[in-house]
Design a protein around this motif. Structure first.
Motif, PDB file in Angstrom:
ATOM      1  N   LYS A   1      63.593 -33.517 -34.670  1.00  0.00           N
ATOM      2  CA  LYS A   1      62.961 -33.412 -33.367  1.00  0.00           C
ATOM      3  C   LYS A   1      63.458 -32.134 -32.701  1.00  0.00           C
ATOM      4  O   LYS A   1      64.657 -31.959 -32.460  1.00  0.00           O
ATOM      5  CB  LYS A   1      63.323 -34.629 -32.517  1.00  0.00           C
TER       6      LYS A   1
ATOM      7  N   ASP B   1      62.250 -30.645 -29.653  1.00  0.00           N
ATOM      8  CA  ASP B   1      62.251 -30.613 -28.193  1.00  0.00           C
ATOM      9  C   ASP B   1      63.619 -31.022 -27.646  1.00  0.00           C
ATOM     10  O   ASP B   1      64.129 -32.102 -27.938  1.00  0.00           O
ATOM     11  CB  ASP B   1      61.164 -31.545 -27.655  1.00  0.00           C
TER      12      ASP B   1
ATOM     13  N   GLU C   1      67.892 -38.956 -36.990  1.00  0.00           N
ATOM     14  CA  GLU C   1      67.202 -39.713 -38.030  1.00  0.00           C
ATOM     15  C   GLU C   1      67.520 -39.108 -39.391  1.00  0.00           C
ATOM     16  O   GLU C   1      67.626 -37.898 -39.537  1.00  0.00           O
ATOM     17  CB  GLU C   1      65.690 -39.676 -37.785  1.00  0.00           C
TER      18      GLU C   1
ATOM     19  N   ARG D   1      61.715 -28.181 -38.540  1.00  0.00           N
ATOM     20  CA  ARG D   1      61.056 -29.436 -38.176  1.00  0.00           C
ATOM     21  C   ARG D   1      61.000 -30.429 -39.343  1.00  0.00           C
ATOM     22  O   ARG D   1      61.205 -31.623 -39.166  1.00  0.00           O
ATOM     23  CB  ARG D   1      59.639 -29.138 -37.683  1.00  0.00           C
TER      24      ARG D   1
ATOM     25  N   SER E   1      62.215 -32.381 -42.204  1.00  0.00           N
ATOM     26  CA  SER E   1      63.543 -32.802 -42.660  1.00  0.00           C
ATOM     27  C   SER E   1      63.677 -32.907 -44.174  1.00  0.00           C
ATOM     28  O   SER E   1      64.793 -33.103 -44.678  1.00  0.00           O
ATOM     29  CB  SER E   1      63.913 -34.146 -42.021  1.00  0.00           C
TER      30      SER E   1
END
Length: 258
Positions: A2, A4, A139, A238, A240
């Motif tokens: 993520k 942001d 994550e 971005r 993963s």
């Protein structure tokens, strides 16, 4: 990952590929710190993207440490590092002039390129990764993402590019082992090998040289746009599952000997 709200450091972020990447990350909601020697350009870009400029010489430990300290004071520990700082030169390994004079590649010039491009990149990787270890995993256990800049010259360097090609080949060579070093801590490492891009360095070339270079690209027959590099760099952060990869971004060019 993520993006942001995450913090990032972009070396060489005051111009060219680094500037485009800094702008793309900021547009994705990332808090960006720019490492560069060009204070005027760096402050300008940082001001326009709501980031922070840190005057940094990647060949100097104390300078890099001070840069990370300033960046982290402003934005917190970075989860993203994009290494774009670098330079080049051109000397034949050895050559004979028409008058019979023989000369060789100046060793101090060879070492300078290795120190900036290769050692400077690794210095920032090691120091950033050490900081990322303090982060809570996201994550998939991810703590951070590192993107490096090599060059197609790492694989098909031209005459006069011994130092530049060696430095960029070294970046390619360290990508997988560093990704393996950091895999247990959730830090990913990838490298982009850009071809001929429309950067300030290229803008200084004569028009006929630029036209010939653009025509040599199989497709599309033009220079790469820094925004295209930035797009891939952001995707490497971005996505993963992107890890341990060296990716050419070059319009299918394979450089000729000269």
């Amino acid at each position: 990952m993520k993006l942001d709200g995450a913090a990032a450091v972009v070396t060489g972020g005051a111009s060219g590929l680094g500037e485009a990447t800094a702008r793309a990350l900021a547009a994705a909601g990332v808090k960006v710190a720019i490492f560069d020697l060009n204070a005027e350009a760096g402050e300008k870009v940082a001001g326009e993207i709501g980031g922070v400029f840190c005057p940094v010489n990647v060949t100097d430990d104390a300078s890099v440490d001070a840069g990370f300290e300033k960046a982290r004071a402003a934005h917190g520990q970075e989860r993203i590092l994009v290494n774009c700082a670098g330079t080049g030169n051109a000397y034949k390994t050895a050559s004979r002039a028409k008058d019979g004079t023989v000369k060789h590649f100046p060793i101090d010039e060879f070492n300078k390129i290795i120190q900036i491009n290769l050692v400077g990149t690794f210095r920032c990787i090691a120091k950033s990764a050490a900081g990322m270890l303090s982060l809570e995993p996201m994550e998939d256990g991810e703590r951070g993402a590192i993107v490096n800049t090599a060059s197609v010259a790492a694989e098909d360097g031209q005459m006069g590019q011994a130092a530049y090609s060696a430095s960029k080949g070294g970046i390619v060579g360290l990508t997988l082992p560093v990704a393996r070093d950091l895999m247990g801590d959730g830090i990913r490492v990838n490298t982009i090998l850009p071809g001929i891009f429309n950067t300030p360095l290229m803008n200084g070339a004569p028009d006929n040289v630029k036209e010939a270079l653009a025509a040599s690209v199989p497709f599309p027959k033009r220079f790469g746009d820094p925004a295209e590099y930035a797009s891939l760099a952001v995707e490497m952060c971005r996505n993963s599952y992107f890890n341990g990869e060296d990716v050419r971004l070059d319009g299918a060019i394979r450089m000729a000997p000269r």
